[in-house]
Design a protein around this motif. Structure first.
Motif, short mmCIF file in Angstrom:
data_model
loop_
_atom_site.label_atom_id
_atom_site.label_comp_id
_atom_site.label_asym_id
_atom_site.label_seq_id
_atom_site.Cartn_x
_atom_site.Cartn_y
_atom_site.Cartn_z
N SER A 56 0.82 -1.23 0.12
CA SER A 56 0.07 -0.09 -0.02
C SER A 56 0.72 1.14 0.01
N ASP A 59 -0.93 7.43 3.36
CA ASP A 59 -1.59 8.76 3.05
C ASP A 59 -0.69 10.16 3.64
N THR A 122 -4.23 2.54 -12.41
CA THR A 122 -4.98 2.87 -11.21
C THR A 122 -4.76 2.09 -10.03
N TYR A 123 -5.08 2.15 -8.87
CA TYR A 123 -5.02 1.23 -7.70
C TYR A 123 -5.23 -0.03 -8.11
N ALA A 131 -7.47 -1.03 0.19
CA ALA A 131 -7.48 0.14 -0.61
C ALA A 131 -6.07 0.63 -0.91
N ARG A 132 -5.95 1.26 -1.92
CA ARG A 132 -4.69 2.01 -2.21
C ARG A 132 -3.66 1.08 -2.47
N VAL A 134 -0.70 -0.43 -4.60
CA VAL A 134 0.21 -0.16 -5.69
C VAL A 134 0.83 -1.06 -6.20
N GLY A 150 1.34 5.63 -8.56
CA GLY A 150 0.79 5.87 -7.31
C GLY A 150 1.88 6.11 -6.27
#
Length: 189
Positions: A56, A59, A122-123, A131-132, A134, A150
């Motif tokens: 991932s 953030d 995209t992811y 989620a997210r 990469v 990403g």
């Protein structure tokens, strides 16, 4: 009085050190299934065949003091238990030099056959449901997917995913080039 204060301060430092070093490593398994594995501090753990291992992206920005001091692996790459090979699918043509730089992190990694590497725009949502995501490596080199848009360091992401051919996630928080164990951190910060 001074001795009591020093002893209390030393105890507080020990408590902080213990609580921050006991972070579990999480390995992504089959969709809907997550295995939690406790690894030794800073050491990669072995991966089970067939599992997809998602990486991932964090953030929050990484603090300046924690950023990588090293920008590449040693010449010839880090030693690995066995030689592996990969090939780039057409979707990776724009990123070929970046991915090759990541592959060079591991000694004996060659291009031409073996693991197919695809690049996405995209992811990655078919790795482990998080989620997210990469990057993902299914089955210890059965297939690799990368979302290089990403992350800041695409070569580091590629090195991390190639590393899943042999290793699981380490207990480091953020991936860096400082060591093979830090390359295998579960998050690109």
């Amino acid at each position: 009085m001074v001795r009591k204060l020093l002893a209390a301060g030393a105890l507080a430092l020990v408590v902080v050190a213990v609580t921050t070093s006991a972070v579990p490593t999480v390995l992504a398994g089959e969709p809907g299934h997550t295995d939690e594995v406790q690894a030794g501090a800073g050491h990669a753990v072995e991966v089970r065949a067939g599992a997809g291992h998602g990486t991932s992206v964090a953030d929050a920005a990484q603090p300046a003091a924690a950023r990588a001091k090293v920008l590449a692996p040693p010449p010839g790459g880090w030693s690995v238990p066995s030689r592996r090979s990969y090939y780039l699918e057409a979707s990776c043509r724009p990123y070929a030099s970046t991915i090759r730089a990541g592959a060079r992190a591991w000694a004996g990694m060659t291009e031409g056959s073996g693991t197919p590497v695809e690049c996405r725009n995209t992811y990655i949502n078919d790795c482990n449901g998080s989620a997210r995501i990469v990057g993902c490596n299914w089955g210890q080199g059965q297939r690799i997917a990368l979302y290089l848009g990403g992350v800041r360091d695409g070569a580091l992401l590629a090195a991390h995913e190639f590393g899943h051919d042999w290793y699981g996630h380490s207990t480091y928080r953020c991936a860096t080039w400082n060591s093979p164990q830090e390359v295998m951190a579960p998050t690109m910060c």
